[in-house]
Design a protein around this motif. Structure first.
Motif, PDB file in Angstrom:
ATOM      1  N   UNK A   5       0.823  -1.218   0.000  1.00 17.57           N
ATOM      2  CA  UNK A   5       0.000   0.000   0.000  1.00 17.57           C
ATOM      3  C   UNK A   5       0.855   1.265   0.000  1.00 17.57           C
ATOM      4  N   UNK A   6       2.176   1.095   0.138  1.00 17.62           N
ATOM      5  CA  UNK A   6       3.067   2.251   0.054  1.00 17.62           C
ATOM      6  C   UNK A   6       4.429   1.788  -0.441  1.00 17.62           C
ATOM      7  N   UNK A   7       4.961   2.523  -1.418  1.00 11.84           N
ATOM      8  CA  UNK A   7       6.298   2.217  -1.933  1.00 11.84           C
ATOM      9  C   UNK A   7       7.354   2.752  -0.961  1.00 11.84           C
ATOM     10  N   UNK A   8       8.614   2.365  -1.148  1.00 11.58           N
ATOM     11  CA  UNK A   8       9.649   2.815  -0.208  1.00 11.58           C
ATOM     12  C   UNK A   8       9.794   4.330  -0.172  1.00 11.58           C
ATOM     13  N   UNK A   9      10.027   4.859   1.021  1.00  7.58           N
ATOM     14  CA  UNK A   9      10.288   6.296   1.177  1.00  7.58           C
ATOM     15  C   UNK A   9      11.682   6.607   0.643  1.00  7.58           C
ATOM     16  N   UNK A  10      11.915   7.852   0.298  1.00 10.05           N
ATOM     17  CA  UNK A  10      13.222   8.254  -0.216  1.00 10.05           C
ATOM     18  C   UNK A  10      14.246   8.271   0.916  1.00 10.05           C
ATOM     19  N   UNK A  11      15.528   8.199   0.554  1.00  2.68           N
ATOM     20  CA  UNK A  11      16.607   8.240   1.550  1.00  2.68           C
ATOM     21  C   UNK A  11      16.512   9.515   2.380  1.00  2.68           C
ATOM     22  N   UNK A  12      16.654   9.382   3.680  1.00  3.78           N
ATOM     23  CA  UNK A  12      16.646  10.549   4.552  1.00  3.78           C
ATOM     24  C   UNK A  12      15.275  11.035   4.942  1.00  3.78           C
ATOM     25  N   UNK A  13      14.193  10.352   4.437  1.00  8.44           N
ATOM     26  CA  UNK A  13      12.830  10.780   4.783  1.00  8.44           C
ATOM     27  C   UNK A  13      12.569  10.534   6.265  1.00  8.44           C
ATOM     28  N   UNK A  14      11.711  11.368   6.850  1.00  7.44           N
ATOM     29  CA  UNK A  14      11.401  11.260   8.277  1.00  7.44           C
ATOM     30  C   UNK A  14      10.590  10.015   8.604  1.00  7.44           C
ATOM     31  N   UNK A  15       9.804   9.556   7.631  1.00 11.61           N
ATOM     32  CA  UNK A  15       8.881   8.441   7.865  1.00 11.61           C
ATOM     33  C   UNK A  15       9.238   7.281   6.952  1.00 11.61           C
ATOM     34  N   UNK A  16       8.873   6.073   7.340  1.00 12.56           N
ATOM     35  CA  UNK A  16       9.064   4.927   6.448  1.00 12.56           C
ATOM     36  C   UNK A  16       7.977   4.853   5.384  1.00 12.56           C
ATOM     37  N   UNK A  17       6.962   5.711   5.504  1.00 11.12           N
ATOM     38  CA  UNK A  17       5.873   5.731   4.518  1.00 11.12           C
ATOM     39  C   UNK A  17       6.339   6.506   3.285  1.00 11.12           C
ATOM     40  N   UNK A  18       6.354   5.819   2.159  1.00  8.42           N
ATOM     41  CA  UNK A  18       6.729   6.476   0.912  1.00  8.42           C
ATOM     42  C   UNK A  18       5.504   6.925   0.138  1.00  8.42           C
ATOM     43  N   UNK A  19       5.440   6.565  -1.149  1.00  8.12           N
ATOM     44  CA  UNK A  19       4.305   6.963  -1.991  1.00  8.12           C
ATOM     45  C   UNK A  19       3.210   5.905  -1.926  1.00  8.12           C
ATOM     46  N   UNK A  20       2.034   6.250  -1.441  1.00 13.19           N
ATOM     47  CA  UNK A  20       0.936   5.276  -1.395  1.00 13.19           C
ATOM     48  C   UNK A  20       0.570   4.785  -2.799  1.00 13.19           C
ATOM     49  N   UNK A  21       0.126   3.543  -2.893  1.00 14.70           N
ATOM     50  CA  UNK A  21      -0.174   2.934  -4.193  1.00 14.70           C
ATOM     51  C   UNK A  21      -1.617   3.219  -4.624  1.00 14.70           C
ATOM     52  N   UNK A  22      -1.852   2.996  -5.900  1.00 14.15           N
ATOM     53  CA  UNK A  22      -3.167   3.271  -6.502  1.00 14.15           C
ATOM     54  C   UNK A  22      -4.304   2.603  -5.723  1.00 14.15           C
ATOM     55  N   UNK A  23      -4.169   1.301  -5.480  1.00 13.37           N
ATOM     56  CA  UNK A  23      -5.273   0.573  -4.845  1.00 13.37           C
ATOM     57  C   UNK A  23      -5.613   1.114  -3.467  1.00 13.37           C
ATOM     58  N   UNK A  24      -4.620   1.616  -2.768  1.00 12.82           N
ATOM     59  CA  UNK A  24      -4.870   2.196  -1.444  1.00 12.82           C
ATOM     60  C   UNK A  24      -5.498   3.584  -1.564  1.00 12.82           C
ATOM     61  N   UNK A  25      -4.978   4.395  -2.468  1.00 12.08           N
ATOM     62  CA  UNK A  25      -5.520   5.761  -2.648  1.00 12.08           C
ATOM     63  C   UNK A  25      -7.002   5.715  -3.008  1.00 12.08           C
ATOM     64  N   UNK A  26      -7.359   4.757  -3.859  1.00 10.53           N
ATOM     65  CA  UNK A  26      -8.757   4.614  -4.278  1.00 10.53           C
ATOM     66  C   UNK A  26      -9.659   4.362  -3.067  1.00 10.53           C
TER      67      UNK A  26
END
Length: 475
Positions: free
Chosen positions: A177-198
């Motif tokens: 439901x979420x792709x990897x966060x970028x290096x140095x990001x504050x959270x482990x939550x990256x970009x949420x996926x289509x199926x989750x956003x819907x």
């Protein structure tokens, strides 16, 4: 009683064709039939393929077809903070978990499963369970976030098109439901996926009915499970069969489908296209031709077709012809003016207002499927004509030539109306012992530039007298 709330959620990754826009028509008309709310949501998370141009075509197409929106457009890229917060909420509640399995490991797992004749799926390595020891977290790896899909049991729904559908939860692995966060990001939550956003969109927008293409059926059990994990019951689903092209292939740009806006530019009436599209997957008895208001009064989800609709341009043209016949002449006149304007035609003032152009439309509209064709017919009234020299030579014989001259003489003095013009024609026929086609066809060619038209007297009456006399002058 809960208010009906439907949505159209296109991805702006290419032009929108008739097969796509049908997925807007049905939720729109269902909302209108139910006194509900119709929402437009632009699912633009595919940043590389999404474009503003595609968004503009979606908006233009819906505006032309009269699919007015009550809320939106909402853009998913503008709601990313909301999706990320929802992913974090699921982590906090133990409904989701970080997974550190690398792409290489996942590929190897799938290959081994396929070699063992098993369905390739994530095996839950990083899924936390009571008494389970998870592998050590690899250094420097940013995880994906996976949803903890229920184990055992099934997910089922009563689809308004496909009937009862039931999927075993064991067939579904833990969805990313979420792709990897970028290096140095504050959270482990990256970009949420289509199926989750819907799911979050449908939840936030209180969608009651999801009416969409059946290419989304496989997403539905996952989306239902996420909704239920969040404490919500799913909406009613209606998965529409595919629209096929004339060759029986799925309608697409690659297979020759045209953008919706091309039908607008070709002069089709919006109501005709709405009528045709509605019948591509829904029916009201044997009714083929109906108005927009009738569609709204009759529409429900119980009469959606279960088999794929096949696009047929000839059928669309037939439907368009029926709508041309019943459209008010006063509505057609400005559409003809718009076509002439595109061509740079100078239109006499007498045709820009008043009853003359609507009368022309009334006379010729039965012969047309589009306003382009109607503008083509009526061009004889606003531009010089070029009749075929060969046709003229075959029709303007030595016998006919004096009859044309005599008719011209009579038309120069008669009262300029249909009855007087008809009388002048009859007198000329009698004088030269001719039959109507022997005189009417040459007159049509000279004045109209073509040998086939409606009744000659009705056609001539709508010209300025001087124009007719000029075109009947034989040198």
């Amino acid at each position: 009683m809960t208010q009906v709330r439907t949505r159209f959620a296109p991805s702006p990754t290419g032009f929108i064709h008739l097969g796509n826009i049908r997925s807007a028509l049905y939720p729109w008309v269902f909302a209108r039939a139910s006194k509900g709310v119709f929402i437009l949501r632009i699912e633009d998370t595919d940043v590389e393929r999404s474009s503003q141009e595609a968004v503009d075509v979606i908006l233009e197409s819906m505006q032309w077809l009269g699919l007015d929106v009550d809320e939106g457009p909402f853009y998913q890229m503008q709601r990313m903070d909301r999706y990320k917060a929802a992913v974090q909420e699921m982590l906090d509640k133990g409904l989701a978990y970080p997974c550190y399995m690398s792409t290489t490991e996942l590929d190897a797992l799938r290959e081994a499963q396929m070699a063992a004749k098993q369905k390739p799926r994530y095996d839950g390595t990083w899924r936390p369970e009571a008494g389970k020891t998870l592998p050590p977290v690899p250094v420097g790896v940013r995880p994906v976030i996976r949803f903890k899909n229920p184990i055992g049991g099934s997910v089922a729904w009563d689809d308004k098109v496909k009937g009862r559908i039931e999927i075993s939860n064991d067939e579904l692995d833990d969805l990313v439901i979420s792709r990897p966060a970028s290096e140095g990001a504050d959270s482990i939550v990256g970009t949420p996926t289509y199926n989750f956003c819907v799911v979050i969109d449908d939840l936030d927008m209180a969608i009651t009915h999801v009416i969409r293409g059946d290419d989304h059926v496989n997403n539905t059990p996952r989306q239902i499970n996420i909704l239920r994990a969040l404490g919500q019951e799913p909406p009613v689903y209606a998965h529409l069969p595919t629209v096929l092209n004339a060759e029986g292939e799925k309608m697409s740009k690659r297979h020759g489908a045209k953008a919706v806006t091309e039908y607008r530019d070709e002069g089709y009436l919006a109501d005709a296209v709405v009528n045709y599209l509605a019948r591509l997957g829904w029916s009201h008895g044997d009714d083929e031709i109906f108005s927009r208001q009738q569609l709204i009064e009759w529409f429900n989800l119980d009469h959606l077709g279960k088999s794929a609709g096949q696009f047929d341009e000839a059928k669309l043209r037939w439907v368009a012809q029926q709508h041309m016949k019943t459209t008010a002449d006063g509505e057609l006149a400005p559409l003809v003016l718009a076509q002439w304007s595109k061509r740079g035609v100078t239109v006499p003032a007498a045709l820009t207002d008043g009853e003359l152009l609507p009368r022309m439309c009334a006379l010729f509209k039965d012969r047309c499927a589009t306003t382009v064709e109607l503008a083509d017919w009526l061009a004889m009234y606003v531009a010089d004509v070029q009749p075929s020299a060969d046709e003229l030579a075959g029709q303007i014989t030595d016998t006919v030539r004096p009859a044309v001259a005599a008719l011209r003489e009579r038309l120069s003095t008669v009262t300029w109306d249909k009855a007087a013009i008809a009388a002048a024609l009859k007198e000329t026929l009698a004088q030269f012992s001719l039959k109507m086609p022997q005189l009417a066809i040459p007159v049509r060619l000279l004045v109209c530039g073509r040998s086939q038209t409606p009744s000659v007297d009705a056609v001539l009456e709508l010209f300025e007298r001087e124009n007719v006399l000029k075109r009947l002058q034989l040198t």
